[in-house]
Enzyme design. Structure first.
Site, short mmCIF file in Angstrom:
data_model
loop_
_atom_site.label_atom_id
_atom_site.label_comp_id
_atom_site.label_asym_id
_atom_site.label_seq_id
_atom_site.Cartn_x
_atom_site.Cartn_y
_atom_site.Cartn_z
N GLN A 1 0.83 -1.20 0.00
CA GLN A 1 0.00 0.00 0.00
C GLN A 1 0.86 1.25 0.00
OE1 GLN A 1 -2.21 -0.65 3.67
NE2 GLN A 1 -0.34 -1.34 4.64
N ASP B 1 0.14 -0.01 13.95
CA ASP B 1 0.56 1.19 14.69
C ASP B 1 0.72 0.92 16.17
OD1 ASP B 1 -2.12 1.76 16.05
OD2 ASP B 1 -2.71 1.89 13.96
N ASP C 1 0.02 -12.41 6.86
CA ASP C 1 -1.37 -12.23 6.46
C ASP C 1 -2.28 -12.69 7.60
OD1 ASP C 1 -3.92 -12.38 5.36
OD2 ASP C 1 -3.24 -13.16 3.44
N GLY C 2 -3.07 -11.77 8.15
CA GLY C 2 -3.95 -12.10 9.27
C GLY C 2 -4.99 -13.13 8.89
N ASP D 1 -8.38 -4.92 13.60
CA ASP D 1 -8.08 -3.50 13.46
C ASP D 1 -7.58 -3.28 12.04
OD1 ASP D 1 -7.27 -0.90 13.58
OD2 ASP D 1 -5.65 -1.22 15.04
N SER D 2 -8.52 -3.21 11.11
CA SER D 2 -8.17 -3.17 9.69
C SER D 2 -8.43 -1.80 9.10
CB SER D 2 -9.00 -4.21 8.92
OG SER D 2 -10.37 -3.84 8.93
N GLU E 1 -10.23 0.28 5.80
CA GLU E 1 -11.49 0.05 5.10
C GLU E 1 -11.29 -1.10 4.10
OE1 GLU E 1 -11.82 4.43 6.27
OE2 GLU E 1 -10.32 2.87 6.14
#
Length: 275
Positions: free
Chosen positions: A31, A86, A137-138, A155-156, A158
């Protein structure tokens, strides 16, 4: 010359903030990542043009992901956070002494790296001995760990880019399987002003998997519309049956024992979405 960052929250609406300094602007493997210093909200983490967290209002989101679910489960010992590189949710989890281990799985190690450097007040718990940080990868982590966790927190971002799979019925079924027999999960589920169909669809999918499903909300100024929802799916425990008098006062700025049940009182138009 003044520099401003604008997040286009819809094709026709956005929020804007005056920039003091740009620390990072990088295309990671997954990203676009920007770390900027703003006049109004302090340091701001932006992923793919979307505000993820800021110094000024981060406590609302992180406290509301962590504390309602951890005070609904009577004895959460092992907790998983999917995303959340974070570190803010981890910081809040560590305020619960009965949690023995917190596992963070984020697909993008750069988020973790730059959060430690530029958001130290948020990422301060990532090196705690109770915390295991995994860059992976969760979705796959959930699949590979059955009947292991007391609580799972999603906690992703959008549902775009690497987070698309985290808003599917298959993912919720995977979470169910990764939880112990009395486990609970919670996920951020966006806002009802701009994404009502997302909330409706997530609620439907989670109800097909979990016997107890509750939606709650909080005010996060830098998130689209400011009205942000969370969805909790539980195998056994109902957050509305928690004895508020038994919830201890901890070091928070938004969540409180008095707010625990109040957060589940939805505005009528949101209530109608999740009937």
């Amino acid at each position: 010359m003044e520099l401003w960052f604008t997040e286009k929250q819809t094709p026709t609406y956005g929020i804007t903030a005056k920039i003091k300094e740009t620390y990072v602007s990088e295309q990671t493997e997954f990203q676009k990542l920007d770390m900027i210093e703003t006049e109004e909200f302090g340091t701001m983490l932006v992923l793919d043009g979307m505000v993820m967290t800021t110094d000024k209002d981060e406590f609302v989101y992180h406290e509301m992901v962590a504390h309602p679910v951890l005070y609904t489960h009577p004895n959460p010992k092992k907790v998983l956070v999917v995303g959340g590189g974070d570190g803010g949710v981890i910081r809040e989890i560590l305020k619960h002494p009965n949690v023995e281990k917190a596992v963070l799985v984020d697909i993008d190690g750069k988020v973790i790296e730059y959060s430690k450097k530029y958001l130290p007040n948020i990422a301060c718990g990532l090196d705690d001995p109770r915390v295991e940080v995994i860059v992976n990868d969760g979705f796959m982590h959930i699949h590979d760990h059955k009947n292991e966790y007391d609580v799972v927190m999603v906690d992703s971002t959008e549902p775009v880019g690497p987070a698309v799979n985290l808003f599917t019925r298959g993912f919720y079924q995977g979470i169910y399987d990764s939880l112990k027999e009395d486990g609970i999960f919670v996920a951020q589920t966006d806002n009802p002003w701009f994404t009502p169909d997302l909330i409706k669809n997530v609620n439907r999918d989670v109800k097909e998997v979990f016997p107890i499903v509750r939606v709650f909300w909080a005010n996060v100024p830098t998130y689209p519309s400011g009205l942000w929802t969370f969805t909790m799916g539980s195998k056994k425990y109902d957050p509305l049956e928690v004895d508020e008098s038994a919830i201890p006062e901890i070091d928070t700025k938004y969540y409180s024992p008095r707010l625990h049940k109040a957060a589940f009182v939805l505005p009528k138009f949101v209530e109608d979405l999740v009937k």
